[in-house]
Design an enzyme around this catalytic site. Structure first.
Site, PDB file in Angstrom:
ATOM      1  N   HIS A 221      63.107 -49.247   0.351  1.00  0.00           N
ATOM      2  CA  HIS A 221      62.331 -49.621  -0.839  1.00  0.00           C
ATOM      3  C   HIS A 221      61.952 -51.099  -0.825  1.00  0.00           C
ATOM      4  O   HIS A 221      61.023 -51.497  -1.518  1.00  0.00           O
ATOM      5  CB  HIS A 221      63.060 -49.228  -2.129  1.00  0.00           C
ATOM      6  CG  HIS A 221      64.302 -49.991  -2.439  1.00  0.00           C
ATOM      7  ND1 HIS A 221      65.569 -49.528  -2.140  1.00  0.00           N
ATOM      8  CD2 HIS A 221      64.500 -51.178  -3.066  1.00  0.00           C
ATOM      9  CE1 HIS A 221      66.477 -50.379  -2.570  1.00  0.00           C
ATOM     10  NE2 HIS A 221      65.853 -51.404  -3.130  1.00  0.00           N
TER      11      HIS A 221
ATOM     12  N   ASP B 124      68.158 -45.242   3.194  1.00  0.00           N
ATOM     13  CA  ASP B 124      67.353 -46.297   2.554  1.00  0.00           C
ATOM     14  C   ASP B 124      67.360 -47.564   3.419  1.00  0.00           C
ATOM     15  O   ASP B 124      68.072 -48.527   3.139  1.00  0.00           O
ATOM     16  CB  ASP B 124      67.908 -46.591   1.166  1.00  0.00           C
ATOM     17  CG  ASP B 124      66.937 -47.384   0.307  1.00  0.00           C
ATOM     18  OD1 ASP B 124      65.960 -47.925   0.856  1.00  0.00           O
ATOM     19  OD2 ASP B 124      67.149 -47.465  -0.911  1.00  0.00           O
TER      20      ASP B 124
ATOM     21  N   SER C 170      69.374 -55.777  -2.949  1.00  0.00           N
ATOM     22  CA  SER C 170      68.859 -54.638  -2.188  1.00  0.00           C
ATOM     23  C   SER C 170      68.648 -55.049  -0.737  1.00  0.00           C
ATOM     24  O   SER C 170      67.940 -56.008  -0.460  1.00  0.00           O
ATOM     25  CB  SER C 170      67.541 -54.156  -2.782  1.00  0.00           C
ATOM     26  OG  SER C 170      67.721 -53.611  -4.055  1.00  0.00           O
TER      27      SER C 170
END
Length: 717
Positions: free
Chosen positions: A87, A223, A652
């Site tokens: 992402h 991810d 992240s």
């Protein structure tokens, strides 16, 4: 605006678990003083100098801030190879995608460096050094200064410190206030500007579970995405050029295939974006009753319209995938945060702390003189919030809502130049600034969808915000169009030169001020941002009192609990957090294991579903048990695992590192049960969801066939 802070959270917190979390987003330069002894007790065999050093290479040199802190990434080879989240690379993957080359659906793997894809504007920044400059700044301030005078002096002193720190180098320096302006620190960075996309799994892996699984456990998502840093031949940052070479890092992370077990030490280095752990009960009430409900209401409608368009074709899905994902993430987060704040009774706990603070202050006349007005100033700042409410709606409905109005507003400098400056060079420069972005903007823009979003969100604004905060064109909608925003916006987009790229291209061939003066959409954009400025002026009237109150409150807390090691709120500077691997109990009679496997991935399959479709190749490998050296001791392929590290948005893509300094995973999400963590950390609840590095390597190797990338890495068996 003083309280419009996008509480970008990605805090991972849970219900009663096996091991308490170690609260704190610690400044790495201070761990030798504050944390290393406790870290050693929990299983870290590294010295503080191995983690942060300005004299030799250390772990900090393997961790970068992507795009000035929007995400984190880590170096995993001596040729500048980076790992981050899928992402975090989603915008770049989407930007390079088309119907013919759908990297979102099919994934992308560069088998040679020549195949790696450049990304205009993407950056990777290294922390060079850190310095406490509090004395230099605070010595120039006094309690009699107004907030404006104080801020002016802080900026003046900071500019001098930053200038001295960078000298004639290519480094960047920032003095940042921490602890609500009670301390100041200097951060020096080196920023690279040629960052190329190297690899990404298909979206069915990189975003497996979609919005349904977002913030949830168990997770099975791969991810991750991969980039590479390029630089000039002298090793220094350079803009994109085919002559640039892969960056040779000071340090990169070795990778462990040994995995982890329950209770193992785990630390994370990264760039967390924003927390508000020192926010008072007054601020929390505002977040719960104003900020979050507004975000939820507006984004729900915006996402519904985007989803309708995305369902019409593959091209539409590619165009709006990144936009939808950005909106949906914090839409769901806001729902979870409000539920968490209520469930954990955070307001009452904050009020108890404030009562304790008040008693401590009132027990001493000197403390009363210094801190006595803190909570009163804060409380008064939240009494009249209609202007704040209007600003929140303005930002969500008009600035972050339909895209074309902000794009049109960017033409204002050209309009001003055409009106008042006859210098053709100035006009040409102003024109080029907008014209150069036309192709990029319209590539992923659908006028009809944007018009529908505008009509729906303008209506929400009209129904929820007092008339004195309405842009003037709202009166036109009421009188001429019977308050029908759908009818109004259809005509607006049809008549405006901003309604299509072709019309704008013709306009820029011979731009004239009269065209913009008569353009209804351009004029509406001016009215929107003019009203936003007026509302901002109103909200600013209490800014000085709120800032002073918050500064005094935090300063008083630090004095009241002088024996406690305080850590600063996140602000996109590098932080270290440490904890352990572990499971948790989210509710009565339910216990979650601390890791997932590929078996669970297969169990979630819904063929053809956007969120839970499983690639055919993955199923073939699963049924053949073709896991290679990436299987655990029981022969399973682990996908994700949990730790109790204290992190938030910006983390992240951060590396999850074992006690030996080896990479074992990549942080990417948190759990639904404790979304209040950005405001109130709960030691019994904290969890962080990570993709297992072995799942990453298996995907690169078995799914992507990118052996060239595996060969670059240093892998410890």
């Amino acid at each position: 605006m003083k309280r419009f802070l996008a509480i970008v959270a990605f805090i991972q917190v849970i219900l009663p678990g096996m091991v308490k979390a170690d609260e704190g987003m610690w400044l790495p330069a201070l761990i030798n003083k504050l944390n290393i002894n406790q870290m050693s007790k929990e299983g870290c065999s590294l010295k503080a100098e191995d983690i942060y050093s300005i004299n030799h290479s250390s772990l900090k040199d393997a961790v970068v801030a992507l795009d000035h802190g929007s995400c984190t990434a880590e170096l995993i080879s001596d040729e500048g190879l980076l790992l981050t989240n899928h992402h975090c690379g989603f915008d770049e993957i989407q930007e390079h995608s088309s119907v013919d080359h759908d990297y979102l659906q099919n994934g992308f793997w560069a088998k040679t460096k020549e195949e790696e894809l450049p990304n205009v504007g993407k950056t990777a920044s290294f922390l060079i050094r850190f310095e406490d400059v509090s004395e230099k700044v605070l010595s120039q301030l006094n309690d009699q200064m107004s907030t404006d005078d104080r801020n002016k002096k802080v900026r003046e002193v900071s500019n001098e410190i930053e200038k001295e720190a960078t000298g004639d180098t290519h480094y960047e320096a920032r003095v940042q206030a921490l602890y609500n302006e009670n301390r100041y620190y200097l951060f020096v960075y080196e920023t690279f500007r040629d960052i190329r996309l190297v690899g990404a799994p298909p979206q069915s892996m990189g975003k497996f579970g979609g919005d349904t699984d977002n913030w949830m456990w168990p997770r099975h998502t791969a991810d991750f995405s991969m980039f590479r840093i390029y630089c000039g031949k002298d090793g220094k940052p350079a803009s994109y050029s085919k002559d640039n070479v892969p960056y040779k890092p000071k340090y990169y992370l070795p990778i462990s295939l040994k995995g982890y077990k329950m209770g193992d030490f785990a630390m994370i280095l990264g760039y967390p974006g924003s927390t508000n752990r020192y926010k008072t009960s007054y601020g929390i009430e505002y977040t719960m009753n104003i900020t979050n409900p507004i975000r939820i209401k507006v984004r729900e409608e915006k996402q519904r319209i985007m989803q309708e368009f995305m369902n019409t074709s593959r091209k539409a899905r590619i165009m709006y995938s990144a936009k939808y994902a950005r909106s949906a993430n914090y839409y769901k987060y806001s729902i979870g945060q409000n539920q968490g704040l209520k469930r954990l009774n955070v307001l009452e706990k904050k009020r108890q702390l404030e009562d304790q603070f008040t008693k401590w202050v009132n027990a001493d006349e000197q403390r009363k003189a210094k801190y006595g007005e803190a909570l009163r100033l804060i409380a008064n700042s939240y009494k009249n919030i209609e202007d704040e409410k209007a600003f929140e709606y303005m930002v969500e409905s008009m600035v972050r809502g339909p895209e074309i109005f902000y794009f049109a507003y960017r033409t204002r400098p050209l309009y001003d130049a055409l009106k008042s400056d006859k210098n053709s060079e100035h006009v040409s420069l102003a024109s080029e600034r907008v014209r150069s972005g036309l192709d990029e903007f319209f590539k992923d823009y659908d006028s009809e969808t944007d018009q529908k979003i505008a009509a729906a969100l303008f209506k929400i604004y009209d129904e929820n915000v007092a008339p004195q905060y309405h842009p003037p064109f709202f009166k036109t909608v009421k009188l001429k169009y019977g308050n029908d925003f759908e009818k109004y916006t259809k005509e607006l987009y049809a008549k405006s030169i901003f309604g299509s790229q072709e019309r704008l291209v013709r306009f820029f061939e011979a731009p004239k001020a009269k065209v913009l003066e008569k353009d209804p959409l351009f004029q509406a954009s001016l009215e929107i941002f003019r009203m936003m400025g007026l509302i901002g002026d109103e909200t600013g009237k209490t800014t000085e009192a709120l800032e002073r109150g918050n500064r005094l409150f935090v300063g008083g807390l630090m004095e009241m609990e002088a024996d406690k090691n305080f850590y600063p709120d996140a602000n996109s500077s590098m932080r270290l957090t440490y904890g352990t691997v572990g499971d948790y109990i989210p509710r009565d009679a339910v216990k979650y294991n601390y890791f997932t496997t590929l078996k669970g991935y297969i169990e979630k399959e819904i063929p053809g579903d956007d969120e839970f479709d499983v690639p055919a190749k993955l199923k073939e490998l699963y049924y053949a048990k073709d896991y290679g050296r990436y299987a655990d001791a029981d022969g399973n392929l682990r996908t994700c695992f949990m730790t109790n590290n204290d992190i938030t948005g910006g983390n992240s893509g951060s590396p999850v590192i074992n006690g030996k300094g080896e990479l074992i995973g990549i942080a990417f999400d948190g759990n639904w049960e404790a979304m209040s963590g950005d405001i109130a950390f709960e030691n019994d609840l904290q969890k962080c969801i990570n993709v297992d590095i072995r799942f990453v390597l298996w995907t690169i190797d078995k799914m992507g066939g990118a052996q060239n990338l595996i060969d670059e890495m240093t892998i410890a068996n």
